[in-house]
Motif scaffolding. Structure first.
Motif, PDB file in Angstrom:
ATOM      1  N   LEU A 165       0.956  -1.554   0.027  1.00  0.00           N
ATOM      2  CA  LEU A 165       0.408  -0.118   0.571  1.00  0.00           C
ATOM      3  C   LEU A 165       0.941   1.643   0.453  1.00  0.00           C
ATOM      4  CD1 LEU A 165      -3.354  -0.403   2.327  1.00  0.00           C
ATOM      5  CD2 LEU A 165      -3.100  -0.694   0.252  1.00  0.00           C
ATOM      6  N   GLY A 166       2.256   1.372  -0.578  1.00  0.00           N
ATOM      7  CA  GLY A 166       3.031   2.423  -0.455  1.00  0.00           C
ATOM      8  C   GLY A 166       3.629   2.848   0.581  1.00  0.00           C
ATOM      9  N   LYS A 167       3.848   1.296   2.089  1.00  0.00           N
ATOM     10  CA  LYS A 167       4.549   2.034   3.143  1.00  0.00           C
ATOM     11  C   LYS A 167       3.784   3.237   3.522  1.00  0.00           C
ATOM     12  CE  LYS A 167       8.799  -1.080   2.928  1.00  0.00           C
ATOM     13  NZ  LYS A 167      10.045  -1.334   2.934  1.00  0.00           N
ATOM     14  N   PRO A 168       2.450   2.917   4.624  1.00  0.00           N
ATOM     15  CA  PRO A 168       1.932   4.245   5.270  1.00  0.00           C
ATOM     16  C   PRO A 168       2.283   3.579   6.963  1.00  0.00           C
ATOM     17  CG  PRO A 168       0.076   2.150   5.331  1.00  0.00           C
ATOM     18  CD  PRO A 168       1.528   1.788   4.165  1.00  0.00           C
ATOM     19  N   ARG A 169       2.312   4.865   7.649  1.00  0.00           N
ATOM     20  CA  ARG A 169       2.768   5.139   8.692  1.00  0.00           C
ATOM     21  C   ARG A 169       1.607   4.190   9.586  1.00  0.00           C
ATOM     22  NH1 ARG A 169       5.656   9.490   7.146  1.00  0.00           N
ATOM     23  NH2 ARG A 169       7.581   9.220   6.436  1.00  0.00           N
ATOM     24  N   VAL A 218      -6.472  -1.098   5.699  1.00  0.00           N
ATOM     25  CA  VAL A 218      -7.341  -1.514   4.706  1.00  0.00           C
ATOM     26  C   VAL A 218      -8.955  -1.103   4.283  1.00  0.00           C
ATOM     27  CG1 VAL A 218      -8.223  -3.897   4.384  1.00  0.00           C
ATOM     28  CG2 VAL A 218      -6.114  -3.790   5.836  1.00  0.00           C
ATOM     29  N   ALA A 219      -9.141  -0.046   4.967  1.00  0.00           N
ATOM     30  CA  ALA A 219     -10.625  -0.145   4.807  1.00  0.00           C
ATOM     31  C   ALA A 219     -10.651   1.239   3.696  1.00  0.00           C
ATOM     32  CB  ALA A 219     -11.926   0.276   5.740  1.00  0.00           C
ATOM     33  N   SER A 220      -9.658   2.022   3.849  1.00  0.00           N
ATOM     34  CA  SER A 220      -9.409   3.006   3.129  1.00  0.00           C
ATOM     35  C   SER A 220      -9.192   2.773   1.861  1.00  0.00           C
ATOM     36  CB  SER A 220      -8.427   4.271   3.599  1.00  0.00           C
ATOM     37  OG  SER A 220      -8.793   4.460   4.454  1.00  0.00           O
ATOM     38  N   ALA A 221      -8.639   1.558   1.817  1.00  0.00           N
ATOM     39  CA  ALA A 221      -7.475   0.622   0.237  1.00  0.00           C
ATOM     40  C   ALA A 221      -8.694   0.565  -0.404  1.00  0.00           C
ATOM     41  CB  ALA A 221      -6.328  -0.480   0.373  1.00  0.00           C
ATOM     42  N   LEU A 230      -6.421  -5.063  -5.550  1.00  0.00           N
ATOM     43  CA  LEU A 230      -6.519  -4.651  -4.575  1.00  0.00           C
ATOM     44  C   LEU A 230      -6.281  -6.359  -4.236  1.00  0.00           C
ATOM     45  CD1 LEU A 230      -8.795  -3.393  -1.754  1.00  0.00           C
ATOM     46  CD2 LEU A 230      -6.074  -2.262  -2.325  1.00  0.00           C
ATOM     47  N   MET A 231      -4.546  -6.435  -3.664  1.00  0.00           N
ATOM     48  CA  MET A 231      -4.548  -8.547  -3.575  1.00  0.00           C
ATOM     49  C   MET A 231      -3.885  -9.108  -2.369  1.00  0.00           C
ATOM     50  SD  MET A 231      -2.176  -8.813  -7.208  1.00  0.00           S
ATOM     51  CE  MET A 231      -1.162  -7.412  -7.233  1.00  0.00           C
ATOM     52  N   PHE A 232      -4.073  -9.756  -1.735  1.00  0.00           N
ATOM     53  CA  PHE A 232      -3.676 -10.012  -0.651  1.00  0.00           C
ATOM     54  C   PHE A 232      -1.778 -10.583  -0.802  1.00  0.00           C
ATOM     55  CE2 PHE A 232      -2.431 -14.134   1.186  1.00  0.00           C
ATOM     56  CZ  PHE A 232      -2.233 -14.288   1.742  1.00  0.00           C
ATOM     57  N   GLY A 233      -1.241 -10.490   0.580  1.00  0.00           N
ATOM     58  CA  GLY A 233       0.287 -10.473  -0.140  1.00  0.00           C
ATOM     59  C   GLY A 233       0.593 -11.056   1.441  1.00  0.00           C
ATOM     60  N   ALA A 251      -5.321 -11.963   9.845  1.00  0.00           N
ATOM     61  CA  ALA A 251      -6.045 -10.405  10.092  1.00  0.00           C
ATOM     62  C   ALA A 251      -6.953  -9.851   9.457  1.00  0.00           C
ATOM     63  CB  ALA A 251      -4.728 -10.058  10.562  1.00  0.00           C
ATOM     64  N   LEU A 252      -6.121 -10.255   7.994  1.00  0.00           N
ATOM     65  CA  LEU A 252      -6.970  -9.604   6.380  1.00  0.00           C
ATOM     66  C   LEU A 252      -8.699  -9.964   6.449  1.00  0.00           C
ATOM     67  CD1 LEU A 252      -6.552  -8.167   4.147  1.00  0.00           C
ATOM     68  CD2 LEU A 252      -5.176  -9.641   3.070  1.00  0.00           C
ATOM     69  N   SER A 253      -8.692 -11.584   6.764  1.00  0.00           N
ATOM     70  CA  SER A 253      -9.687 -12.653   6.502  1.00  0.00           C
ATOM     71  C   SER A 253     -11.360 -11.611   7.748  1.00  0.00           C
ATOM     72  CB  SER A 253     -10.127 -13.645   6.672  1.00  0.00           C
ATOM     73  OG  SER A 253      -9.198 -13.895   5.751  1.00  0.00           O
TER      74      SER A 253
END
Length: 277
Positions: A165-169, A218-221, A230-233, A251-253
């Motif tokens: 996601l561009g490495k958000p802080r 994640v919600a913003s993405a 979007l892809m799970f990694g 966590a993502l699920s």
């Protein structure tokens, strides 16, 4: 079919692993380690991504390894975007063992100045990768997101993938969210950019992150990119600095309310043009 769009393999002698903070992951990670984690998490296929060794030999090795490993459906190899013979380098990889599994190229842009992607020679490299039918994979710092948006807009027929996601802080909480949303929105507006929900646990507090820390990012993405981009990694084994493979997937699920087919499979298959039976 669940696809992990972002995993690594490496040996303990990779130079960047010498940092004291990385002792926990300073060991060999091989195919059997990968298989054990995939089975436990119910993941079927992966995309193997270059692991910052920074040489063409790693890509050659990874392609041959992928050809011998059913679980690895594609390889994002390393190449210098400023290589004057980048087209020849890509052709040589494709002519070697496993060359048909080369799906993208990633240079280590995160270690460069914020405007690195604006350089004429770098843009020429991005064009060469795109002309070869490959994905331009970008690992960048959040400050570099404006340059990502400019590069993607300048190459509308190319395919770009934004790692992590561009490495958000994430550890900065609301301030980190506000900064990232502002900078990533122009990237998301480029329809030729797909983003990875990956590497988030290590951008949060590695020693004490929670699902709720990740949730607004994640919600913003999902809001900005849509689930079809979007892809799970897992970002395994880097994720082991903060979480197990299974904890990342779970966590993502939990945040997404399940394992949506697009985020957990079809977006990766279409973006990388994976040939999966």
């Amino acid at each position: 079919m669940i696809v992990d769009s972002h995993q690594h393999l490496w040996t303990a002698d990779y130079a960047w692993l010498a940092e004291p903070a990385l002792t926990r992951i300073r060991r060999d990670y091989g195919v059997e380690d990968l298989r054990r984690n995939l089975r436990a998490a119910g993941v079927d296929r992966t995309v193997l991504v270059e692991a910052a060794r920074g040489d063409n030999a790693e890509t050659t090795e990874f392609l041959a390894l992928a050809a011998a490993t059913d679980e690895i459906a594609g390889v994002v190899g390393w190449a210098s975007l400023t290589d004057p013979d980048l087209a020849g380098t890509l052709a040589a990889h494709r002519a070697g063992p496993g060359g048909h599994l080369l799906v993208g190229i990633r240079d280590q842009v995160q270690g460069q100045p914020d405007d690195h992607l604006d350089r004429a020679d770098v843009r020429a490299g991005l064009r060469t990768v795109a002309d070869a039918g490959l994905v331009n994979e970008l690992v960048v710092r959040v400050e570099q997101l404006p340059a990502v948006a400019r590069a993607a807009a300048a190459l509308p027929d190319g395919r770009f993938v934004l790692d992590h996601l561009g490495k958000p802080r994430i550890a900065a909480g609301a301030a980190g969210l506000d900064q990232w949303r502002t900078l990533v929105a122009p990237v998301a507006a480029c329809r030729n950019v797909v983003a990875k929900l990956s590497g988030l646990v290590t951008e949060a507090d590695p020693a004490g992150w929670t699902v709720d820390d990740l949730r607004p990012f994640v919600a913003s993405a999902v809001e900005l990119f849509g689930p079809d981009r979007l892809m799970f990694g897992s970002d395994w084994p880097v994720c082991e600095l903060a979480a197990t493979y299974g904890q990342v997937r779970d966590a993502l699920s939990e945040i997404l309310g399940g394992s949506p087919d697009d985020i957990f499979g079809t977006t990766a298959i279409s973006t990388y043009r994976l040939e999966i039976e």
